[in-house]
Write a protein that holds these residues in place. Structure first.
Motif, PDB file in Angstrom:
ATOM      1  N   PHE A   1      53.683  32.514  47.291  1.00 46.46           N
ATOM      2  CA  PHE A   1      52.362  31.963  46.998  1.00 46.46           C
ATOM      3  C   PHE A   1      51.316  32.445  48.003  1.00 46.46           C
ATOM      4  O   PHE A   1      50.156  32.664  47.651  1.00 46.46           O
ATOM      5  CB  PHE A   1      52.435  30.443  46.963  1.00 46.46           C
ATOM      6  CG  PHE A   1      53.391  29.915  45.923  1.00 46.46           C
ATOM      7  CD1 PHE A   1      53.091  30.012  44.572  1.00 46.46           C
ATOM      8  CD2 PHE A   1      54.612  29.367  46.290  1.00 46.46           C
ATOM      9  CE1 PHE A   1      53.976  29.553  43.605  1.00 46.46           C
ATOM     10  CE2 PHE A   1      55.504  28.906  45.334  1.00 46.46           C
ATOM     11  CZ  PHE A   1      55.191  29.005  43.989  1.00 46.46           C
ATOM     12  N   GLU A   2      51.732  32.627  49.253  1.00 49.45           N
ATOM     13  CA  GLU A   2      50.806  33.141  50.259  1.00 49.45           C
ATOM     14  C   GLU A   2      50.369  34.569  49.942  1.00 49.45           C
ATOM     15  O   GLU A   2      49.240  34.961  50.254  1.00 49.45           O
ATOM     16  CB  GLU A   2      51.459  33.071  51.649  1.00 49.45           C
ATOM     17  CG  GLU A   2      51.550  31.652  52.188  1.00 49.45           C
ATOM     18  CD  GLU A   2      52.364  31.548  53.455  1.00 49.45           C
ATOM     19  OE1 GLU A   2      52.202  30.567  54.200  1.00 49.45           O
ATOM     20  OE2 GLU A   2      53.194  32.459  53.711  1.00 49.45           O
ATOM     21  N   ALA A   3      51.243  35.337  49.316  1.00 49.36           N
ATOM     22  CA  ALA A   3      50.889  36.711  48.942  1.00 49.36           C
ATOM     23  C   ALA A   3      49.719  36.716  47.967  1.00 49.36           C
ATOM     24  O   ALA A   3      48.793  37.536  48.077  1.00 49.36           O
ATOM     25  CB  ALA A   3      52.096  37.423  48.325  1.00 49.36           C
ATOM     26  N   ALA A   4      49.735  35.799  47.008  1.00 50.49           N
ATOM     27  CA  ALA A   4      48.650  35.716  46.024  1.00 50.49           C
ATOM     28  C   ALA A   4      47.366  35.201  46.663  1.00 50.49           C
ATOM     29  O   ALA A   4      46.271  35.719  46.420  1.00 50.49           O
ATOM     30  CB  ALA A   4      49.068  34.818  44.868  1.00 50.49           C
ATOM     31  N   SER A   5      47.500  34.186  47.485  1.00 47.66           N
ATOM     32  CA  SER A   5      46.347  33.624  48.185  1.00 47.66           C
ATOM     33  C   SER A   5      45.679  34.661  49.082  1.00 47.66           C
ATOM     34  O   SER A   5      44.446  34.716  49.186  1.00 47.66           O
ATOM     35  CB  SER A   5      46.798  32.419  49.017  1.00 47.66           C
ATOM     36  OG  SER A   5      45.826  32.034  49.955  1.00 47.66           O
ATOM     37  N   THR A   6      46.479  35.489  49.729  1.00 44.82           N
ATOM     38  CA  THR A   6      45.962  36.478  50.674  1.00 44.82           C
ATOM     39  C   THR A   6      45.031  37.479  50.001  1.00 44.82           C
ATOM     40  O   THR A   6      44.089  37.984  50.620  1.00 44.82           O
ATOM     41  CB  THR A   6      47.130  37.204  51.377  1.00 44.82           C
ATOM     42  OG1 THR A   6      47.879  36.231  52.122  1.00 44.82           O
ATOM     43  CG2 THR A   6      46.647  38.295  52.312  1.00 44.82           C
ATOM     44  N   ALA A   7      45.258  37.769  48.736  1.00 45.34           N
ATOM     45  CA  ALA A   7      44.363  38.673  48.007  1.00 45.34           C
ATOM     46  C   ALA A   7      42.947  38.107  47.968  1.00 45.34           C
ATOM     47  O   ALA A   7      41.960  38.854  48.038  1.00 45.34           O
ATOM     48  CB  ALA A   7      44.885  38.911  46.593  1.00 45.34           C
ATOM     49  N   ALA A   8      42.817  36.793  47.870  1.00 51.62           N
ATOM     50  CA  ALA A   8      41.494  36.150  47.866  1.00 51.62           C
ATOM     51  C   ALA A   8      40.819  36.306  49.217  1.00 51.62           C
ATOM     52  O   ALA A   8      39.607  36.544  49.297  1.00 51.62           O
ATOM     53  CB  ALA A   8      41.630  34.673  47.498  1.00 51.62           C
TER      54      ALA A   8
END
Length: 365
Positions: free
Chosen positions: A342-349
């Motif tokens: 989930f952090e991987a997806a958040s990091t894109a933001a």
């Protein structure tokens, strides 16, 4: 082969106008089922329904739900879209939709006169469960920016199946939805990813776009046999149209399968062999041992020579989700059980926000 059975509706657990969560009696046994009222009509307790039971019988991961094919007590449906483009083509459930591109559309000329995406960031995920953590972080950082979700046909075809999309729209975190290919039910319908991206930019005035399949993914354990391979052609399309392609790597240290440890073989295959353009690849700065594992994968597969790999410090993913009271789950695991995913997806933001803040600072020098 389709497995079909007759059932009687015993109860309606939940309904939101797009998806009915119901319980049906089949041969004396109570089982779970979904009904799409826009496709197969309204449902009532006592109705006799024809059910597709194939996926449950094969244990294909649909959550143990059957799907209503037809309600014998209500043969009418309420799918009001009515253009000339068919989805679910040449099947018993084919429907007609108003496609943005068609000549009768009020948006036709906007699509025709399109010139470029003007470096609009387009984030491409390989799993539907990447949507919520990205949206939570992006909207917390950029509450007044317009976010458009494009759902592909790589998994679920009706957008109605996604409770995540319903929740995010209800909270005002997704501004608009587009469905492409055989996927349907978005606020806007498009034939392919190119016209969907153009629609997001020209019609919906998006500041950022998130693209991924709907719930579900097909995988075979082989190098190329997974629906997430669609990431490659989508990223190519973004670059071709003048956008800023951002790829979310599928990262996990909770998955027991070696091929999905660290950066999944799915992401490595796409980034190493399938995508034809250079893309932006933000990676969260995890704990030292996990980050070393990922950096070794990046180096061995030469991802850093092909793409713009950027390491971003991000410890806010969980807070962003809690800020909007959002829950996440992927492959049966919640945030605590698979936080790196989930952090991987958040990091894109966070990456997109940093890029645009930097550009604004440059413009004001």
């Amino acid at each position: 082969m389709i497995s079909k059975k007759l059932g009687i509706v015993e109860s309606i657990v939940d309904q939101n106008g797009e998806l009915d969560d119901i319980r049906v009696k089949i041969n004396g046994e109570i089982q779970k089922a979904y009904n799409y009222p826009k496709i197969t009509g309204c449902i009532n307790v006592g109705d006799e329904v024809v059910l597709n039971t194939t996926a449950v019988e094969l244990s294909l991961g649909t959550g143990g739900y059957h799907f209503v094919i037809s309600n014998l007590n209500n043969l009418e449906s309420d799918f009001t879209k009515g253009g000339h483009i068919m989805k679910l083509r040449y099947t018993p459930l084919q429907i007609k939709v108003d496609s943005v591109e068609e000549q009768e559309s009020s948006y036709h000329n906007m699509i025709e006169n399109f010139s470029g995406l003007d470096n609009m960031p387009v984030v491409v995920g390989s799993l539907h469960s990447m949507l919520t953590p990205f949206v939570a972080s992006y909207k917390r950082l950029n509450q007044n920016k317009r976010l458009v979700y494009i759902m592909t046909d790589g998994a679920a075809l009706p957008i109605f199946l996604s409770k995540n999309v319903h929740t995010l729209k209800e909270k005002g975190l997704i501004d608009n939805t587009i469905t492409i290919g055989s996927a349907f039910g978005g606020e806007y319908e498009c034939i392919n990813i190119y016209t969907a991206l153009i629609t997001a930019k020209e019609v919906l005035k998006a500041d950022v776009v998130f693209v991924s399949m709907g719930p579900g993914i097909a995988g075979t354990g082989t190098k190329y046999g997974f629906t997430g391979i669609e990431q490659g052609p989508i990223l190519d399309a973004v670059k071709k149209l003048g956008g800023m392609p951002v790829s979310i790597p599928r990262i996990s240290f909770a998955d027991k399968r070696d091929r999905h440890q660290g950066i999944s073989h799915h992401s490595i295959t796409v980034l190493k062999e399938i995508v034809n353009v250079d893309v932006n690849l933000p990676i969260c700065e995890y704990s030292a041992d996990k980050l070393d594992y990922i950096k070794d994968q990046v180096s061995k597969n030469e991802l850093d020579t092909r793409h713009n790999v950027v390491y971003i410090k991000n410890e806010n993913s969980k807070n962003d989700l809690e800020h909007f009271n959002l829950k996440v789950r992927s492959m049966g695991r919640n945030f605590e059980q698979d936080k790196e995913f989930f952090e991987a997806a958040s990091t894109a933001a966070y990456y997109i926000t940093e890029v645009y803040n930097d550009s604004r600072r440059e413009n004001h020098k």
